[in-house]
Motif scaffolding. Structure first.
Motif, mmCIF file in Angstrom:
data_model
loop_
_atom_site.group_PDB
_atom_site.id
_atom_site.type_symbol
_atom_site.label_atom_id
_atom_site.label_comp_id
_atom_site.label_asym_id
_atom_site.label_seq_id
_atom_site.Cartn_x
_atom_site.Cartn_y
_atom_site.Cartn_z
ATOM 1 N N TYR A 69 0.832 -1.197 0.000
ATOM 2 C CA TYR A 69 0.000 0.000 0.000
ATOM 3 C C TYR A 69 0.869 1.250 0.000
ATOM 4 C CZ TYR A 69 0.745 -0.092 5.104
ATOM 5 O OH TYR A 69 1.299 -0.130 6.348
ATOM 6 N N CYS A 70 0.245 2.341 -0.409
ATOM 7 C CA CYS A 70 0.901 3.644 -0.459
ATOM 8 C C CYS A 70 0.304 4.492 0.649
ATOM 9 C CB CYS A 70 0.663 4.283 -1.824
ATOM 10 S SG CYS A 70 1.308 5.957 -1.984
ATOM 11 N N GLU A 71 1.119 4.868 1.606
ATOM 12 C CA GLU A 71 0.684 5.726 2.704
ATOM 13 C C GLU A 71 1.078 7.159 2.331
ATOM 14 O OE1 GLU A 71 -1.039 7.349 5.393
ATOM 15 O OE2 GLU A 71 -1.230 5.175 5.543
ATOM 16 N N THR A 72 0.113 7.874 1.732
ATOM 17 C CA THR A 72 0.425 9.184 1.149
ATOM 18 C C THR A 72 0.739 10.255 2.188
ATOM 19 O OG1 THR A 72 -1.942 9.700 1.006
ATOM 20 C CG2 THR A 72 -0.895 8.748 -0.939
ATOM 21 N N TYR A 73 0.226 10.142 3.387
ATOM 22 C CA TYR A 73 0.464 11.187 4.374
ATOM 23 C C TYR A 73 1.783 11.015 5.114
ATOM 24 C CZ TYR A 73 -4.151 12.492 3.054
ATOM 25 O OH TYR A 73 -5.229 12.862 2.296
ATOM 26 N N SER A 74 2.200 9.778 5.329
ATOM 27 C CA SER A 74 3.515 9.555 5.940
ATOM 28 C C SER A 74 4.591 9.355 4.874
ATOM 29 C CB SER A 74 3.478 8.356 6.879
ATOM 30 O OG SER A 74 3.200 7.174 6.161
ATOM 31 N N LYS A 75 4.170 9.346 3.598
ATOM 32 C CA LYS A 75 5.097 9.234 2.458
ATOM 33 C C LYS A 75 5.891 7.932 2.509
ATOM 34 C CE LYS A 75 3.680 13.310 1.399
ATOM 35 N NZ LYS A 75 2.474 13.412 0.625
ATOM 36 N N LYS A 76 5.137 6.830 2.642
ATOM 37 C CA LYS A 76 5.754 5.506 2.673
ATOM 38 C C LYS A 76 5.085 4.588 1.653
ATOM 39 C CE LYS A 76 6.952 5.653 7.556
ATOM 40 N NZ LYS A 76 6.742 5.056 8.870
ATOM 41 N N LEU A 77 5.896 3.776 1.002
ATOM 42 C CA LEU A 77 5.419 2.702 0.133
ATOM 43 C C LEU A 77 5.755 1.406 0.850
ATOM 44 C CD1 LEU A 77 6.785 4.024 -3.271
ATOM 45 C CD2 LEU A 77 4.551 4.447 -2.240
ATOM 46 N N ILE A 78 4.724 0.654 1.175
ATOM 47 C CA ILE A 78 4.903 -0.570 1.949
ATOM 48 C C ILE A 78 4.662 -1.776 1.039
ATOM 49 C CG2 ILE A 78 4.158 -1.859 3.986
ATOM 50 C CD1 ILE A 78 5.241 1.043 4.550
ATOM 51 N N VAL A 79 5.599 -2.714 1.037
ATOM 52 C CA VAL A 79 5.498 -3.924 0.222
ATOM 53 C C VAL A 79 5.626 -5.130 1.141
ATOM 54 C CG1 VAL A 79 6.516 -5.239 -1.682
ATOM 55 C CG2 VAL A 79 6.499 -2.727 -1.769
ATOM 56 N N LYS A 80 4.733 -6.090 0.926
ATOM 57 C CA LYS A 80 4.724 -7.306 1.745
ATOM 58 C C LYS A 80 5.950 -8.169 1.445
ATOM 59 C CE LYS A 80 0.797 -9.565 2.156
ATOM 60 N NZ LYS A 80 -0.351 -10.468 1.871
ATOM 61 N N ILE A 81 6.539 -8.711 2.507
ATOM 62 C CA ILE A 81 7.585 -9.720 2.366
ATOM 63 C C ILE A 81 6.882 -11.067 2.349
ATOM 64 C CG2 ILE A 81 9.587 -10.819 3.447
ATOM 65 C CD1 ILE A 81 10.146 -8.095 4.806
ATOM 66 N N TYR A 82 7.099 -11.830 1.299
ATOM 67 C CA TYR A 82 6.405 -13.100 1.112
ATOM 68 C C TYR A 82 7.225 -14.265 1.630
ATOM 69 C CZ TYR A 82 3.694 -10.305 -2.117
ATOM 70 O OH TYR A 82 2.914 -9.328 -2.666
ATOM 71 N N LYS A 83 6.520 -15.292 2.068
ATOM 72 C CA LYS A 83 7.159 -16.557 2.379
ATOM 73 C C LYS A 83 7.325 -17.302 1.057
ATOM 74 C CE LYS A 83 4.885 -16.867 6.835
ATOM 75 N NZ LYS A 83 3.921 -17.618 7.648
ATOM 76 N N ASP A 84 8.242 -18.253 1.010
ATOM 77 C CA ASP A 84 8.517 -18.975 -0.227
ATOM 78 C C ASP A 84 7.320 -19.731 -0.791
ATOM 79 O OD1 ASP A 84 11.090 -18.070 -0.283
ATOM 80 O OD2 ASP A 84 11.909 -19.830 0.725
ATOM 81 N N ASP A 85 6.416 -20.156 0.064
ATOM 82 C CA ASP A 85 5.313 -20.991 -0.404
ATOM 83 C C ASP A 85 4.031 -20.204 -0.694
ATOM 84 O OD1 ASP A 85 4.827 -20.290 2.195
ATOM 85 O OD2 ASP A 85 4.135 -22.257 2.826
ATOM 86 N N VAL A 86 4.082 -18.904 -0.607
ATOM 87 C CA VAL A 86 2.882 -18.075 -0.767
ATOM 88 C C VAL A 86 2.550 -17.867 -2.244
ATOM 89 C CG1 VAL A 86 1.926 -15.769 -0.364
ATOM 90 C CG2 VAL A 86 3.237 -16.899 1.419
ATOM 91 N N GLN A 87 1.279 -17.930 -2.578
ATOM 92 C CA GLN A 87 0.718 -17.592 -3.877
ATOM 93 C C GLN A 87 1.207 -18.485 -5.012
ATOM 94 O OE1 GLN A 87 0.026 -13.621 -4.899
ATOM 95 N NE2 GLN A 87 -0.311 -12.935 -2.823
ATOM 96 N N ASN A 88 1.793 -19.638 -4.686
ATOM 97 C CA ASN A 88 2.279 -20.555 -5.710
ATOM 98 C C ASN A 88 3.114 -19.836 -6.768
ATOM 99 O OD1 ASN A 88 1.006 -22.784 -4.536
ATOM 100 N ND2 ASN A 88 -0.922 -22.240 -5.515
#
Length: 109
Positions: A30-49
């Motif tokens: 997600y993009c947090e426009t007020y704190s000016k942060k772009l957050i990206v999930k760290i995935y586990k190896d087995d996630v989402q095939n």
């Protein structure tokens, strides 16, 4: 944490585990426009095939960068299309191809 410039505004890119950020339970980032942060999930190896999770992470970051550009240009508060996830995702997916064509034609500006 890496910092990038989005239309003159500094944004920080952060990678987080879902267990450390409840907002990531239902999204890849997600993009947090007020704190000016772009957050990206760290995935586990087995996630989402997904065999190449770094590609998924890159796609997510591009998507959130597009949100930041639209916000900083004033479009996110003044137009419905700029907040539409479908168009933001389309731009994020097609951007590398657009850049490739421009590079092929030596169009830099």
């Amino acid at each position: 944490m890496k910092k990038i410039n989005i239309l003159g505004t500094e944004y920080t890119i952060e990678y987080r585990h879902e267990k450390d950020d409840v907002k990531l339970e239902d999204c890849n980032g997600y993009c947090e426009t007020y704190s000016k942060k772009l957050i990206v999930k760290i995935y586990k190896d087995d996630v989402q095939n997904c065999e190449k999770l770094e590609l998924l992470s890159d796609k997510t970051l591009r998507h959130e960068i597009i949100h930041a550009f639209l916000h900083e240009s004033g479009l996110s508060s003044n137009s419905e299309w700029a907040m539409n996830e479908e168009i933001v995702d389309w731009i994020a997916l097609q951007l590398p191809k657009m850049i490739s064509v421009c590079n092929e034609l030596d169009i830099t500006e």
